[in-house]
Design a protein around this motif. Sequence first.
Motif, PDB file in Angstrom:
ATOM      1  N   ARG A 159      23.564  14.355 -54.599  1.00 12.96           N
ATOM      2  CA  ARG A 159      22.275  15.001 -54.877  1.00 12.96           C
ATOM      3  C   ARG A 159      22.001  16.196 -53.970  1.00 12.96           C
ATOM      4  N   TYR A 160      22.897  16.471 -53.023  1.00  7.99           N
ATOM      5  CA  TYR A 160      22.669  17.578 -52.092  1.00  7.99           C
ATOM      6  C   TYR A 160      22.668  18.930 -52.803  1.00  7.99           C
ATOM      7  N   LYS A 161      23.457  19.048 -53.856  1.00 13.37           N
ATOM      8  CA  LYS A 161      23.494  20.312 -54.598  1.00 13.37           C
ATOM      9  C   LYS A 161      22.125  20.631 -55.173  1.00 13.37           C
ATOM     10  N   LYS A 162      21.498  19.626 -55.757  1.00 12.38           N
ATOM     11  CA  LYS A 162      20.144  19.804 -56.304  1.00 12.38           C
ATOM     12  C   LYS A 162      19.123  20.010 -55.191  1.00 12.38           C
ATOM     13  N   LEU A 163      19.386  19.419 -54.025  1.00  8.85           N
ATOM     14  CA  LEU A 163      18.458  19.531 -52.897  1.00  8.85           C
ATOM     15  C   LEU A 163      18.230  20.988 -52.515  1.00  8.85           C
ATOM     16  N   VAL A 164      19.282  21.808 -52.558  1.00  5.60           N
ATOM     17  CA  VAL A 164      19.152  23.203 -52.124  1.00  5.60           C
ATOM     18  C   VAL A 164      19.057  24.171 -53.303  1.00  5.60           C
ATOM     19  N   GLU A 165      19.015  23.640 -54.511  1.00  6.48           N
ATOM     20  CA  GLU A 165      18.937  24.496 -55.700  1.00  6.48           C
ATOM     21  C   GLU A 165      17.645  25.292 -55.702  1.00  6.48           C
ATOM     22  N   GLY A 166      17.751  26.592 -55.911  1.00  7.56           N
ATOM     23  CA  GLY A 166      16.576  27.445 -55.977  1.00  7.56           C
ATOM     24  C   GLY A 166      16.002  27.870 -54.642  1.00  7.56           C
ATOM     25  N   VAL A 167      16.588  27.416 -53.541  1.00 13.59           N
ATOM     26  CA  VAL A 167      16.123  27.802 -52.206  1.00 13.59           C
ATOM     27  C   VAL A 167      16.772  29.132 -51.838  1.00 13.59           C
ATOM     28  N   SER A 168      15.974  30.109 -51.423  1.00 10.91           N
ATOM     29  CA  SER A 168      16.504  31.448 -51.149  1.00 10.91           C
ATOM     30  C   SER A 168      17.087  31.569 -49.744  1.00 10.91           C
ATOM     31  N   ALA A 169      16.563  30.788 -48.803  1.00  6.63           N
ATOM     32  CA  ALA A 169      17.034  30.823 -47.414  1.00  6.63           C
ATOM     33  C   ALA A 169      16.599  29.540 -46.727  1.00  6.63           C
ATOM     34  N   VAL A 170      17.409  29.084 -45.798  1.00  7.31           N
ATOM     35  CA  VAL A 170      17.111  27.844 -45.079  1.00  7.31           C
ATOM     36  C   VAL A 170      16.849  28.162 -43.610  1.00  7.31           C
ATOM     37  N   PHE A 171      15.741  27.658 -43.098  1.00  7.72           N
ATOM     38  CA  PHE A 171      15.371  27.816 -41.694  1.00  7.72           C
ATOM     39  C   PHE A 171      15.244  26.425 -41.073  1.00  7.72           C
ATOM     40  N   ILE A 172      15.921  26.217 -39.942  1.00  9.28           N
ATOM     41  CA  ILE A 172      15.938  24.894 -39.311  1.00  9.28           C
ATOM     42  C   ILE A 172      15.558  25.032 -37.841  1.00  9.28           C
ATOM     43  N   ASP A 173      14.553  24.280 -37.429  1.00  7.88           N
ATOM     44  CA  ASP A 173      14.057  24.313 -36.056  1.00  7.88           C
ATOM     45  C   ASP A 173      14.603  23.119 -35.270  1.00  7.88           C
ATOM     46  N   GLY A 174      14.774  23.330 -33.967  1.00  6.17           N
ATOM     47  CA  GLY A 174      15.174  22.217 -33.105  1.00  6.17           C
ATOM     48  C   GLY A 174      16.599  21.751 -33.287  1.00  6.17           C
ATOM     49  N   VAL A 175      17.502  22.659 -33.639  1.00 10.70           N
ATOM     50  CA  VAL A 175      18.905  22.282 -33.850  1.00 10.70           C
ATOM     51  C   VAL A 175      19.537  21.835 -32.539  1.00 10.70           C
ATOM     52  N   HIS A 176      20.321  20.769 -32.614  1.00  6.97           N
ATOM     53  CA  HIS A 176      21.072  20.283 -31.450  1.00  6.97           C
ATOM     54  C   HIS A 176      22.334  19.596 -31.964  1.00  6.97           C
ATOM     55  N   ALA A 177      23.175  19.177 -31.065  1.00  4.21           N
ATOM     56  CA  ALA A 177      24.416  18.508 -31.460  1.00  4.21           C
ATOM     57  C   ALA A 177      24.095  17.252 -32.252  1.00  4.21           C
ATOM     58  N   ALA A 178      24.874  16.991 -33.308  1.00  5.45           N
ATOM     59  CA  ALA A 178      24.672  15.795 -34.130  1.00  5.45           C
ATOM     60  C   ALA A 178      24.796  14.549 -33.259  1.00  5.45           C
ATOM     61  N   ARG A 179      23.922  13.586 -33.495  1.00  3.85           N
ATOM     62  CA  ARG A 179      23.873  12.425 -32.596  1.00  3.85           C
ATOM     63  C   ARG A 179      24.988  11.424 -32.856  1.00  3.85           C
ATOM     64  N   ASP A 180      25.557  11.440 -34.052  1.00  2.00           N
ATOM     65  CA  ASP A 180      26.682  10.544 -34.318  1.00  2.00           C
ATOM     66  C   ASP A 180      27.486  11.074 -35.497  1.00  2.00           C
ATOM     67  N   GLN A 181      28.596  10.403 -35.777  1.00  2.00           N
ATOM     68  CA  GLN A 181      29.517  10.852 -36.809  1.00  2.00           C
ATOM     69  C   GLN A 181      28.908  10.816 -38.215  1.00  2.00           C
ATOM     70  N   ALA A 182      28.092   9.806 -38.482  1.00  2.00           N
ATOM     71  CA  ALA A 182      27.482   9.697 -39.807  1.00  2.00           C
ATOM     72  C   ALA A 182      26.595  10.906 -40.088  1.00  2.00           C
ATOM     73  N   VAL A 183      25.806  11.292 -39.105  1.00  2.00           N
ATOM     74  CA  VAL A 183      24.944  12.471 -39.247  1.00  2.00           C
ATOM     75  C   VAL A 183      25.797  13.717 -39.424  1.00  2.00           C
ATOM     76  N   ALA A 184      26.842  13.834 -38.618  1.00  2.00           N
ATOM     77  CA  ALA A 184      27.712  15.007 -38.668  1.00  2.00           C
ATOM     78  C   ALA A 184      28.357  15.168 -40.038  1.00  2.00           C
ATOM     79  N   LEU A 185      28.807  14.072 -40.628  1.00  2.00           N
ATOM     80  CA  LEU A 185      29.472  14.152 -41.925  1.00  2.00           C
ATOM     81  C   LEU A 185      28.500  14.528 -43.038  1.00  2.00           C
ATOM     82  N   ARG A 186      27.257  14.077 -42.928  1.00  2.00           N
ATOM     83  CA  ARG A 186      26.251  14.508 -43.916  1.00  2.00           C
ATOM     84  C   ARG A 186      25.987  16.003 -43.776  1.00  2.00           C
ATOM     85  N   LEU A 187      25.970  16.491 -42.541  1.00  2.00           N
ATOM     86  CA  LEU A 187      25.751  17.921 -42.319  1.00  2.00           C
ATOM     87  C   LEU A 187      26.910  18.744 -42.873  1.00  2.00           C
ATOM     88  N   VAL A 188      28.113  18.189 -42.846  1.00  2.00           N
ATOM     89  CA  VAL A 188      29.267  18.870 -43.443  1.00  2.00           C
ATOM     90  C   VAL A 188      29.041  19.065 -44.946  1.00  2.00           C
TER      91      VAL A 188
END
Length: 338
Positions: free
Chosen positions: A253-282
Amino acid sequence: MLQHLVDRNPQVPSDQLVGQLTPPAMFDDVSFASYIPDPAEPSQTEAVRAAEKFASGLGDKKGKRGLFGRKSKTATGSGLYLDGGFGVGKTHLLASIYHAAPSPKAFGTFVELTHVVGALGFNNAVEQLSGHSVLCIDEFELDDPGDTMLISRLLTELSAQGVSIVATSNTLPGQLGEGRFAAQDFLREIRSLSSIFQAIRVDGPDYRHRDLPPAPDPVTSDRLHELAEATDGASLDEFDALCDHLAKLHPSRYKKLVEGVSAVFIDGVHAARDQAVALRLVVLADRLYDAGVPVTVAGARLDEIFTEEMLAGGYRKKYLRATSRLLALSRFSVASAG
């Protein structure tokens, strides 16, 4: 109006999952002719020739010997494997094969394919894909025993029903699974997969970062909010909240999640806390890259999301690919703002 990805809960009906397996929009108009080989890398010219030859045979399966060297009443599919580093144009060639193939046909990343099969169920996925002329798999990788068994079975079934397979990867077929799990325990499946493909090497530097400066520095939180508010169709999210939201959504469902979004802004970025989070970010990085969505961040730099420990592990290539793509999107964001 400013939106937030964490407020989105996209739904993808099961009967549309295979239908959405198409190349990213940035590859809509590519062709073999538009691939410009690097004169210093002769393997790129050879790869174009091999891809064209493969595509030319997709419309006629009569009398063809199958992927596993067997003859049968139903002609089996052929296989091509394009191996090389990041940003050498493998996806360009893969999309060119897709465009040249007769319909029905499918194109998706390895991760997308495993997600679709997981969402549909194996038998349903085979049924929906069995009539296709070709299945194009980008970034082919085997990250765990379950994926090994699943994809081995899937490709064997589809090949037997006449579906040709073409894949790109950063790992040669005989090395799939190395460094990720006890490959010797699944050697039979891995060898079966490697026998599917004629392997073609594509060498060269990553075009996304040739002669480019390092990753752009993050902006301040205040500046991030200011830019987001001024950008039509943009989304603004806090990093941890976004990571938590991704955990609640099936990756299909990630493809639909960003569908129609013109730009993404993310605040408070830091290193992923674990592998599961990191793989979702991939997966999110792949979908953003596919859609060509610029990314601007506050906090840590985008090349600091994946820790040294993660980069030293079995998912190293996955994380390096995601970093390469995120940096390209962050430079796109800087250029757009300029």
